[in-house]
Design an enzyme around this catalytic site. Structure first.
Site, PDB file in Angstrom:
ATOM      1  N   CYS A 182       5.654  -0.084   7.244  1.00 37.87           N
ATOM      2  CA  CYS A 182       5.337   1.057   6.397  1.00 37.87           C
ATOM      3  C   CYS A 182       6.575   1.435   5.595  1.00 37.87           C
ATOM      4  CB  CYS A 182       4.910   2.230   7.288  1.00 37.87           C
ATOM      5  SG  CYS A 182       4.487   3.712   6.361  1.00 37.87           S
ATOM      6  N   LEU A 183       6.373   1.742   4.315  1.00 36.30           N
ATOM      7  CA  LEU A 183       7.506   2.100   3.466  1.00 36.30           C
ATOM      8  C   LEU A 183       8.184   3.386   3.944  1.00 36.30           C
ATOM      9  CD1 LEU A 183       6.016   1.223  -0.037  1.00 36.30           C
ATOM     10  CD2 LEU A 183       7.654  -0.099   1.313  1.00 36.30           C
ATOM     11  N   GLY A 239       0.831  -1.198   0.000  1.00 35.04           N
ATOM     12  CA  GLY A 239       0.000   0.000   0.000  1.00 35.04           C
ATOM     13  C   GLY A 239       0.864   1.245   0.000  1.00 35.04           C
ATOM     14  N   HIS A 262      -2.378   7.909   6.793  1.00 32.82           N
ATOM     15  CA  HIS A 262      -1.389   8.761   6.124  1.00 32.82           C
ATOM     16  C   HIS A 262      -2.032  10.067   5.640  1.00 32.82           C
ATOM     17  CE1 HIS A 262       2.272   6.379   5.987  1.00 32.82           C
ATOM     18  NE2 HIS A 262       1.611   5.308   5.562  1.00 32.82           N
ATOM     19  N   GLN A 315       3.186   9.963   0.759  1.00 31.99           N
ATOM     20  CA  GLN A 315       4.477   9.277   0.917  1.00 31.99           C
ATOM     21  C   GLN A 315       5.431   9.564  -0.246  1.00 31.99           C
ATOM     22  OE1 GLN A 315       2.442   5.348   1.970  1.00 31.99           O
ATOM     23  NE2 GLN A 315       4.339   5.218   3.136  1.00 31.99           N
ATOM     24  N   HIS A 337      -4.665   1.807   7.624  1.00 36.69           N
ATOM     25  CA  HIS A 337      -3.275   2.265   7.731  1.00 36.69           C
ATOM     26  C   HIS A 337      -3.009   3.371   6.700  1.00 36.69           C
ATOM     27  CE1 HIS A 337       1.272   1.440   7.878  1.00 36.69           C
ATOM     28  NE2 HIS A 337       1.119   2.186   6.790  1.00 36.69           N
ATOM     29  N   GLU A 338      -3.427   3.123   5.447  1.00 38.44           N
ATOM     30  CA  GLU A 338      -3.178   4.106   4.384  1.00 38.44           C
ATOM     31  C   GLU A 338      -3.991   5.377   4.619  1.00 38.44           C
ATOM     32  OE1 GLU A 338      -0.699   3.593   2.607  1.00 38.44           O
ATOM     33  OE2 GLU A 338      -0.498   1.465   3.049  1.00 38.44           O
TER      34      GLU A 338
HETATM   35 NI    NI Z   1       2.397   3.364   5.593  1.00 38.08          NI
END
Ligand code: NI
Length: 188
Positions: free
Chosen positions: A113-114, A46, A159, A51, A155-156
């Protein structure tokens, strides 16, 4: 399509609140294409637009489930033979997403998370949600979700409010995690 740079903690841009998409144009399609390419390259399941530094309410998700109908792929790694189940691509785009009906029962997943590389932690979230969002053409959709999909979408969506999964941890635990990340970076 292009791979964009993924911002990492403590980049202050990640704390920004993203704004709704109002124009469903070619620029949006390019952003979404780039987000998929960036996510698959990372690799991750995701990615939110913030991000990659774009403060718009746009998410891409692909849980990449194992494809049980496909032939296993044999690969040779370190001299051992492994059979890898190929994964299916199931790309999904969520624009201006909302959560309508979070369940009272919670589920726990180990999240990563990236933007917080190498760090994983158990996070508790509503187990079931009803989601509403727009697609790339601006058409509205609604769907009941549970399992990993429900967790990943939440989660996304965090952000979009400038919230990272580590913000759900206690202050002490979050400080420990950030110290660990700092050490990993210095070692790299
Ligand atoms: Ni994330």
């Amino acid at each position: 399509m292009a791979i964009r740079e993924i911002l990492e903690v403590p980049d202050p841009v990640l704390k920004q609140v993203s704004v709704p998409v109002t124009e469903f144009n070619a620029e949006l399609k390019t952003l979404v294409d780039d987000m998929f390419e960036t996510m698959y390259d990372a690799p991750g399941i995701g990615l939110a637009a913030i991000q990659v530094g774009v403060p718009l309410r746009v998410l891409v998700i692909d849980l990449q489930p194992e494809d049980e109908d496909a032939e296993p792929v044999a690969c040779d790694h370190d001299g051992h033979h492994h059979h890898h189940q190929p994964t299916k691509k199931e790309p999904r785009v969520f624009i201006n997403p909302e959560i309508l009906d979070p369940s009272e029962d919670l589920s726990v997943y180990q999240e990563g998370c990236l933007s917080v590389p190498e760090i994983y932690a158990d996070i508790e979230r509503p187990a079931k949600i009803r989601a509403r969002w727009q697609d790339i053409d601006g058409k509205t959709h609604e769907e009941d979700m549970d399992g990993l999909m429900a967790t990943c979408l939440q989660h996304e969506m965090d952000h979009l409010e400038g919230i990272l999964f580590i913000d759900h941890l206690s202050r002490l635990k979050r400080q420990m995690v950030l110290k660990k990340l700092d050490k990993l970076r210095k070692a790299a």
